[in-house]
Write a protein that holds these residues in place. Sequence first.
Motif, PDB file in Angstrom:
ATOM      1  N   ASP A   3      42.953  51.425  44.387  1.00 46.13           N
ATOM      2  CA  ASP A   3      41.719  50.875  43.830  1.00 46.13           C
ATOM      3  C   ASP A   3      40.813  50.384  44.941  1.00 46.13           C
ATOM      4  O   ASP A   3      41.271  49.818  45.941  1.00 46.13           O
ATOM      5  CB  ASP A   3      42.035  49.712  42.882  1.00 46.13           C
ATOM      6  CG  ASP A   3      42.821  50.181  41.656  1.00 46.13           C
ATOM      7  OD1 ASP A   3      42.728  51.375  41.329  1.00 46.13           O
ATOM      8  OD2 ASP A   3      43.522  49.356  41.059  1.00 46.13           O
ATOM      9  N   SER A   4      39.512  50.565  44.762  1.00 45.49           N
ATOM     10  CA  SER A   4      38.546  50.149  45.776  1.00 45.49           C
ATOM     11  C   SER A   4      37.979  48.760  45.511  1.00 45.49           C
ATOM     12  O   SER A   4      37.080  48.313  46.210  1.00 45.49           O
ATOM     13  CB  SER A   4      37.392  51.156  45.833  1.00 45.49           C
ATOM     14  OG  SER A   4      36.759  51.265  44.562  1.00 45.49           O
ATOM     15  N   VAL A   5      38.539  48.065  44.505  1.00 44.69           N
ATOM     16  CA  VAL A   5      38.042  46.716  44.193  1.00 44.69           C
ATOM     17  C   VAL A   5      38.387  45.778  45.342  1.00 44.69           C
ATOM     18  O   VAL A   5      39.363  45.990  46.066  1.00 44.69           O
ATOM     19  CB  VAL A   5      38.669  46.182  42.888  1.00 44.69           C
ATOM     20  CG1 VAL A   5      38.244  47.033  41.714  1.00 44.69           C
ATOM     21  CG2 VAL A   5      40.183  46.137  42.994  1.00 44.69           C
ATOM     22  N   PRO A   6      37.583  44.706  45.542  1.00 37.88           N
ATOM     23  CA  PRO A   6      37.904  43.747  46.615  1.00 37.88           C
ATOM     24  C   PRO A   6      39.296  43.162  46.431  1.00 37.88           C
ATOM     25  O   PRO A   6      39.732  42.880  45.314  1.00 37.88           O
ATOM     26  CB  PRO A   6      36.824  42.670  46.430  1.00 37.88           C
ATOM     27  CG  PRO A   6      35.709  43.356  45.727  1.00 37.88           C
ATOM     28  CD  PRO A   6      36.352  44.367  44.826  1.00 37.88           C
ATOM     29  N   LEU A   7      40.011  43.006  47.528  1.00 38.28           N
ATOM     30  CA  LEU A   7      41.382  42.504  47.462  1.00 38.28           C
ATOM     31  C   LEU A   7      41.405  41.034  47.060  1.00 38.28           C
ATOM     32  O   LEU A   7      40.628  40.226  47.561  1.00 38.28           O
ATOM     33  CB  LEU A   7      42.065  42.678  48.812  1.00 38.28           C
ATOM     34  CG  LEU A   7      42.280  44.123  49.272  1.00 38.28           C
ATOM     35  CD1 LEU A   7      42.973  44.129  50.620  1.00 38.28           C
ATOM     36  CD2 LEU A   7      43.090  44.908  48.258  1.00 38.28           C
ATOM     37  N   ILE A   8      42.314  40.701  46.165  1.00 38.72           N
ATOM     38  CA  ILE A   8      42.478  39.301  45.760  1.00 38.72           C
ATOM     39  C   ILE A   8      43.323  38.570  46.799  1.00 38.72           C
ATOM     40  O   ILE A   8      43.041  37.444  47.173  1.00 38.72           O
ATOM     41  CB  ILE A   8      43.159  39.226  44.375  1.00 38.72           C
ATOM     42  CG1 ILE A   8      42.297  39.947  43.333  1.00 38.72           C
ATOM     43  CG2 ILE A   8      43.405  37.777  43.969  1.00 38.72           C
ATOM     44  CD1 ILE A   8      42.966  40.073  41.974  1.00 38.72           C
ATOM     45  N   HIS A   9      44.371  39.223  47.253  1.00 39.94           N
ATOM     46  CA  HIS A   9      45.305  38.569  48.178  1.00 39.94           C
ATOM     47  C   HIS A   9      45.567  39.445  49.401  1.00 39.94           C
ATOM     48  O   HIS A   9      45.671  40.663  49.281  1.00 39.94           O
ATOM     49  CB  HIS A   9      46.650  38.307  47.490  1.00 39.94           C
ATOM     50  CG  HIS A   9      46.561  37.512  46.234  1.00 39.94           C
ATOM     51  ND1 HIS A   9      46.684  38.067  44.985  1.00 39.94           N
ATOM     52  CD2 HIS A   9      46.358  36.186  46.038  1.00 39.94           C
ATOM     53  CE1 HIS A   9      46.563  37.129  44.066  1.00 39.94           C
ATOM     54  NE2 HIS A   9      46.371  35.985  44.669  1.00 39.94           N
TER      55      HIS A   9
END
Length: 320
Positions: free
Chosen positions: A199-205
């Motif tokens: 996934d290209s979503v910003p990393l949470i952690h």
Amino acid sequence: MDSKFKERILFYGTPSFAVGVLERLIEQDFNVIGVVTMPDKVQGRGKTFLPSAVKKYAQSVNLEILQPTNLKSQDFQEDLKRLNPDVQVVVAFRMLPEIVWDYPKLGTYNVHASLLPDYRGAAPINWVLYNGEKNTGVTTFKLKHAIDTGDIALQKEVSISESDNFETLYNKLAQLGAIAMVETLQLLFKGDLKLRQQDSVPLIHQAPKISKEDLFINITTSKEVLNKIRAFSPYPGARLKLEKNNFIKFISAKRVKKEEINELKIGAKKHILGDYEFFTKNSRIFISCLDTWLELLVLQIPNKKAMTAQEIMNGRNLFN
């Protein structure tokens, strides 16, 4: 030894986490042609050279062992050509240069101890516990340039219990990672493996390498303190800084219910160590957090082995 699959596998790994995967590949009769592991480390006052966990296992099953100091060296490149792997498997090893990971025709596959893209980095098991996660897992993926960003082959999820610490979760994920890699290679060799982009979503952690500063405890809520203890137990140990740069390690603890505190205070002795409030009662040790108490079950005093609270109270008392 005859193998179910003829594809030639070169295995890269160093610690015990990697041994579980290698062992499973051997047990399942994959054609492992050799292992690449870190050079032996000098340890102890006698400066003894100690082999990695992967090397010890590889010796026990008579696999060829390579221990290059430089993966780009001409010697190692010649070894690669000689062994001619069809695929490479990497578990808990250092970053490979492109000339190495791009060598096999079927690619190079890694096992990572998180559900990528979450918790990319060197210490995912520590950080999922530190952050109080309820679930984690393993990911197998095909290596490419940026670390932990390759296309995903398989993922397997596991729940994290409140009793889990680094050691127990490490063991769970090592077993799960071995299963995932076997399935990945089976699908790959049969031509049935379907890769998908992360996934290209910003990393949470993120899960960066643990620093010494990360190990030190701030006494906040009991949940936050307990999570940090679990994240670094039994090694290297979460630590509470006291006076004059002294510290104690908290190896194991449990939360005390708020309604039990008033009863525990009856007959308990109060102690102040550094900036912190401790209580002792009947060979039990407690520390006061913002919301409740934690009972400290196993502790480690500098230059001593880890001991139970009772052992500490019966021997070298922290509060004398």
